[in-house]
Design a protein around this motif. Structure first.
Motif, PDB file in Angstrom:
ATOM      1  N   LEU A  68      16.586   6.714  -5.329  1.00 17.72           N
ATOM      2  CA  LEU A  68      15.899   5.869  -4.355  1.00 17.72           C
ATOM      3  C   LEU A  68      15.461   4.621  -5.117  1.00 17.72           C
ATOM      4  CD1 LEU A  68      14.611   5.209  -1.643  1.00 17.72           C
ATOM      5  CD2 LEU A  68      12.632   6.603  -2.309  1.00 17.72           C
ATOM      6  N   ILE A  69      16.198   3.537  -4.902  1.00 13.50           N
ATOM      7  CA  ILE A  69      15.982   2.302  -5.656  1.00 13.50           C
ATOM      8  C   ILE A  69      15.161   1.338  -4.817  1.00 13.50           C
ATOM      9  CG2 ILE A  69      17.096   0.421  -6.896  1.00 13.50           C
ATOM     10  CD1 ILE A  69      19.668   2.165  -6.861  1.00 13.50           C
ATOM     11  N   ILE A  70      14.058   0.875  -5.374  1.00 12.26           N
ATOM     12  CA  ILE A  70      13.195  -0.074  -4.669  1.00 12.26           C
ATOM     13  C   ILE A  70      13.165  -1.383  -5.435  1.00 12.26           C
ATOM     14  CG2 ILE A  70      10.837  -0.557  -3.923  1.00 12.26           C
ATOM     15  CD1 ILE A  70      10.507   2.392  -3.360  1.00 12.26           C
ATOM     16  N   SER A  71      13.518  -2.447  -4.735  1.00 14.88           N
ATOM     17  CA  SER A  71      13.499  -3.788  -5.313  1.00 14.88           C
ATOM     18  C   SER A  71      12.764  -4.711  -4.352  1.00 14.88           C
ATOM     19  CB  SER A  71      14.931  -4.299  -5.533  1.00 14.88           C
ATOM     20  OG  SER A  71      14.930  -5.623  -6.004  1.00 14.88           O
ATOM     21  N   GLY A  72      11.736  -5.396  -4.855  1.00 13.32           N
ATOM     22  CA  GLY A  72      11.005  -6.309  -3.989  1.00 13.32           C
ATOM     23  C   GLY A  72       9.590  -5.886  -3.714  1.00 13.32           C
ATOM     24  N   ALA A  73       9.166  -4.772  -4.326  1.00 15.75           N
ATOM     25  CA  ALA A  73       7.793  -4.311  -4.107  1.00 15.75           C
ATOM     26  C   ALA A  73       6.808  -4.968  -5.053  1.00 15.75           C
ATOM     27  CB  ALA A  73       7.725  -2.791  -4.288  1.00 15.75           C
ATOM     28  N   GLY A  74       7.309  -5.807  -5.955  1.00 13.24           N
ATOM     29  CA  GLY A  74       6.415  -6.432  -6.913  1.00 13.24           C
ATOM     30  C   GLY A  74       6.287  -5.627  -8.183  1.00 13.24           C
ATOM     31  N   GLY A  75       6.879  -4.427  -8.187  1.00 16.49           N
ATOM     32  CA  GLY A  75       6.886  -3.610  -9.401  1.00 16.49           C
ATOM     33  C   GLY A  75       5.630  -2.784  -9.540  1.00 16.49           C
ATOM     34  N   GLY A  76       5.721  -1.763 -10.365  1.00 17.63           N
ATOM     35  CA  GLY A  76       4.567  -0.946 -10.723  1.00 17.63           C
ATOM     36  C   GLY A  76       3.881  -0.310  -9.534  1.00 17.63           C
ATOM     37  N   SER A  77       2.533  -0.360  -9.538  1.00 21.17           N
ATOM     38  CA  SER A  77       1.748   0.350  -8.543  1.00 21.17           C
ATOM     39  C   SER A  77       1.869  -0.241  -7.154  1.00 21.17           C
ATOM     40  CB  SER A  77       0.271   0.360  -8.966  1.00 21.17           C
ATOM     41  OG  SER A  77      -0.228  -0.967  -9.059  1.00 21.17           O
ATOM     42  N   ASP A  78       2.420  -1.461  -7.007  1.00 21.62           N
ATOM     43  CA  ASP A  78       2.567  -2.063  -5.691  1.00 21.62           C
ATOM     44  C   ASP A  78       3.398  -1.176  -4.777  1.00 21.62           C
ATOM     45  OD1 ASP A  78       1.094  -4.179  -6.487  1.00 21.62           O
ATOM     46  OD2 ASP A  78       2.742  -5.610  -6.656  1.00 21.62           O
ATOM     47  N   VAL A  79       4.322  -0.411  -5.335  1.00 27.01           N
ATOM     48  CA  VAL A  79       5.158   0.474  -4.534  1.00 27.01           C
ATOM     49  C   VAL A  79       4.290   1.459  -3.770  1.00 27.01           C
ATOM     50  CG1 VAL A  79       6.920   2.277  -4.644  1.00 27.01           C
ATOM     51  CG2 VAL A  79       7.110   0.251  -6.093  1.00 27.01           C
ATOM     52  N   PHE A  80       3.185   1.906  -4.378  1.00 24.63           N
ATOM     53  CA  PHE A  80       2.353   2.921  -3.770  1.00 24.63           C
ATOM     54  C   PHE A  80       1.212   2.315  -2.948  1.00 24.63           C
ATOM     55  CE2 PHE A  80       4.076   4.419  -7.827  1.00 24.63           C
ATOM     56  CZ  PHE A  80       4.897   5.442  -7.357  1.00 24.63           C
ATOM     57  N   VAL A  81       1.013   1.012  -3.059  1.00 24.92           N
ATOM     58  CA  VAL A  81      -0.033   0.336  -2.293  1.00 24.92           C
ATOM     59  C   VAL A  81       0.509  -0.152  -0.953  1.00 24.92           C
ATOM     60  CG1 VAL A  81      -1.556  -1.667  -2.231  1.00 24.92           C
ATOM     61  CG2 VAL A  81      -1.329  -0.336  -4.340  1.00 24.92           C
ATOM     62  N   ASP A  82       1.706  -0.719  -0.947  1.00 25.41           N
ATOM     63  CA  ASP A  82       2.292  -1.254   0.269  1.00 25.41           C
ATOM     64  C   ASP A  82       2.696  -0.098   1.177  1.00 25.41           C
ATOM     65  OD1 ASP A  82       4.124  -2.292   2.233  1.00 25.41           O
ATOM     66  OD2 ASP A  82       4.389  -4.054   0.969  1.00 25.41           O
ATOM     67  N   PRO A  83       2.137  -0.018   2.406  1.00 27.48           N
ATOM     68  CA  PRO A  83       2.449   1.125   3.270  1.00 27.48           C
ATOM     69  C   PRO A  83       3.920   1.220   3.642  1.00 27.48           C
ATOM     70  CG  PRO A  83       1.196  -0.555   4.460  1.00 27.48           C
ATOM     71  CD  PRO A  83       1.150  -0.923   3.013  1.00 27.48           C
ATOM     72  N   PHE A  84       4.638   0.094   3.664  1.00 29.22           N
ATOM     73  CA  PHE A  84       6.053   0.132   4.019  1.00 29.22           C
ATOM     74  C   PHE A  84       6.842   0.993   3.040  1.00 29.22           C
ATOM     75  CE2 PHE A  84      10.291  -1.639   3.133  1.00 29.22           C
ATOM     76  CZ  PHE A  84      10.909  -1.358   4.341  1.00 29.22           C
ATOM     77  N   PHE A  85       6.678   0.730   1.735  1.00 30.34           N
ATOM     78  CA  PHE A  85       7.447   1.474   0.750  1.00 30.34           C
ATOM     79  C   PHE A  85       7.036   2.945   0.721  1.00 30.34           C
ATOM     80  CE2 PHE A  85       7.719  -2.934  -0.763  1.00 30.34           C
ATOM     81  CZ  PHE A  85       9.097  -3.064  -0.846  1.00 30.34           C
ATOM     82  N   GLY A  86       5.762   3.214   0.955  1.00 30.58           N
ATOM     83  CA  GLY A  86       5.312   4.599   1.022  1.00 30.58           C
ATOM     84  C   GLY A  86       5.935   5.340   2.193  1.00 30.58           C
ATOM     85  N   ARG A  87       6.059   4.667   3.324  1.00 27.14           N
ATOM     86  CA  ARG A  87       6.665   5.297   4.500  1.00 27.14           C
ATOM     87  C   ARG A  87       8.149   5.550   4.288  1.00 27.14           C
ATOM     88  NH1 ARG A  87       5.283   1.787   9.579  1.00 27.14           N
ATOM     89  NH2 ARG A  87       6.263   3.555  10.661  1.00 27.14           N
ATOM     90  N   VAL A  88       8.838   4.596   3.650  1.00 25.86           N
ATOM     91  CA  VAL A  88      10.260   4.811   3.341  1.00 25.86           C
ATOM     92  C   VAL A  88      10.418   6.040   2.454  1.00 25.86           C
ATOM     93  CG1 VAL A  88      12.265   3.907   2.122  1.00 25.86           C
ATOM     94  CG2 VAL A  88      10.948   2.404   3.622  1.00 25.86           C
ATOM     95  N   THR A  89       9.607   6.105   1.403  1.00 23.76           N
ATOM     96  CA  THR A  89       9.697   7.222   0.469  1.00 23.76           C
ATOM     97  C   THR A  89       9.433   8.545   1.179  1.00 23.76           C
ATOM     98  OG1 THR A  89       8.996   5.799  -1.362  1.00 23.76           O
ATOM     99  CG2 THR A  89       8.801   8.177  -1.676  1.00 23.76           C
ATOM    100  N   ALA A  90       8.420   8.576   2.051  1.00 23.27           N
ATOM    101  CA  ALA A  90       8.101   9.805   2.782  1.00 23.27           C
ATOM    102  C   ALA A  90       9.261  10.238   3.668  1.00 23.27           C
ATOM    103  CB  ALA A  90       6.842   9.602   3.625  1.00 23.27           C
ATOM    104  N   GLY A  91       9.887   9.277   4.357  1.00 19.27           N
ATOM    105  CA  GLY A  91      11.013   9.611   5.224  1.00 19.27           C
ATOM    106  C   GLY A  91      12.187  10.165   4.455  1.00 19.27           C
ATOM    107  N   VAL A  92      12.480   9.572   3.308  1.00 24.78           N
ATOM    108  CA  VAL A  92      13.590  10.034   2.470  1.00 24.78           C
ATOM    109  C   VAL A  92      13.299  11.425   1.919  1.00 24.78           C
ATOM    110  CG1 VAL A  92      14.773   9.650   0.270  1.00 24.78           C
ATOM    111  CG2 VAL A  92      14.460   7.748   1.868  1.00 24.78           C
TER     112      VAL A  92
END
Length: 337
Positions: A68-92
């Motif tokens: 599961l490759i994420i590009s554009g979240a700003g890197g690091g902990s931003d992936v877990f702060v932005d609700p969009f990326f968290g929702r994608v991860t949960a769905g996957v």
């Protein structure tokens, strides 16, 4: 009673099926009747059987993992702060869990990181890739194709490519927001756009402006934000300074809408009495905002699950042609508009 370590034969005996049927279920083969799959899984649980993943990978040539490759979240902990990326991860994760497949999270926000990701995948370390990016010029889709890595994208690529993707009709979402403002009689509306190098941001703004024009409003001022609450607040302050008579604001995601609401209230504006606000995504900030946000729903979890489903189908049948699945947005009415 089963003595020693449970085997496939033990599972087959308990389930009342052949060893070959148990093997197909364990190896994730998809041409097994669902009722038989359930019977076998129940027998696996009753016997305590644990598949030998090393032996399984020799037979199936599968690792049982996908990147599961994420590009554009700003890197690091931003992936877990932005609700969009968290929702994608949960769905996957929720979808893959039911298929015995595990995701490997990889961040690829720099050129060096992208090179590392592609090299990792070329070594066969995972069976395929799910790519989530907000960059219109993201180079990873091309690189994954060149490397022969099975991949599915969340959002269409920046240019036409023979790769499967899942996306939302973002322009339709912008039109829904415009229709809501028209329905409640707002005539001086403005927009807080997402980053305009993101295709979804462009489409949301285009759909909104086009629909407003069709309703007799030829000009909609817009300020670019960055999909964060702080950027929404900055954009709202600028709109109030340049367009103080504004009575409706469409923000391209809920975080920016939340930031806009806070600025409006600090400026003595009532929401929605003086200024109605519509967000986008229907993420956690929409319900947490005060007042709760009217927003355009993007079914992120379902879209992410579909992305994973398409990848597994591709792994089962490498000859399957690339597919595009476009979801429809929905207007979610709450108190802000």
């Amino acid at each position: 009673m089963i003595r020693g370590i449970p085997t496939l034969e033990d599972v087959a005996r308990v389930a009342g099926v052949s060893r070959a049927t148990v093997s197909r279920v364990v190896n994730g083969t998809r041409n097994v009747d669902p009722s038989l799959q359930e019977t076998v899984r129940d027998a696996i649980e009753r016997t305590g059987y644990t598949p030998n993943h090393a032996a399984r990978s020799l037979v199936t040539r599968r690792t049982g993992t996908v990147a599961l490759i994420i590009s554009g979240a700003g890197g690091g902990s931003d992936v877990f702060v932005d609700p969009f990326f968290g929702r994608v991860t949960a769905g996957v994760v929720d979808f893959l869990r039911g298929h015995g497949v595990h995701p490997v999270l990889m961040l690829a926000d720099t050129d060096d990181a992208r090179v590392e990701v592609v090299e990792f995948l070329k070594q066969g370390s995972t069976d395929g890739a799910l790519l989530v990016t907000t960059h219109a010029a993201e180079p990873l889709p091309d690189r994954l194709l060149e490397a022969g890595v099975p991949a599915v994208l969340y959002a269409r690529p920046g240019r036409p490519l023979p790769v499967s993707f899942v996306d939302l009709d973002h322009q339709a979402g912008g039109r829904l927001a415009a229709a809501r403002f028209t329905a409640i009689g707002r005539t001086r509306v403005a927009a807080i756009a997402g980053p305009l190098d993101v295709l979804a941001s462009q489409d949301r703004l285009t759909g909104f402006r086009d629909a407003m024009a069709r309703n007799g409003f030829p000009y909609v001022p817009a300020v670019e934000g960055g999909f964060t609450a702080d950027s929404g607040a900055r954009a709202m302050r600028r709109l109030l300074a340049e367009y103080p008579e504004v009575d409706g604001v469409f923000a391209a995601n809920d975080l920016m809408a939340q930031g806009a609401v806070e600025v409006l209230q600090a400026a003595g504006k009532r929401v929605p009495g003086d200024v109605a606000v519509v967000g986008f995504d229907d993420s956690a900030p929409a319900a947490a905002c005060r007042p709760p946000l009217t927003t355009i729903r993007q079914p992120v979890e379902q879209m992410a699950a579909k992305m994973a489903e398409v990848l597994l189908r591709t792994l089962d049948d490498p000859e399957e042609r690339p597919r595009s699945i476009i979801f429809e947005p929905e207007l979610v009415l709450r108190a802000s508009a």
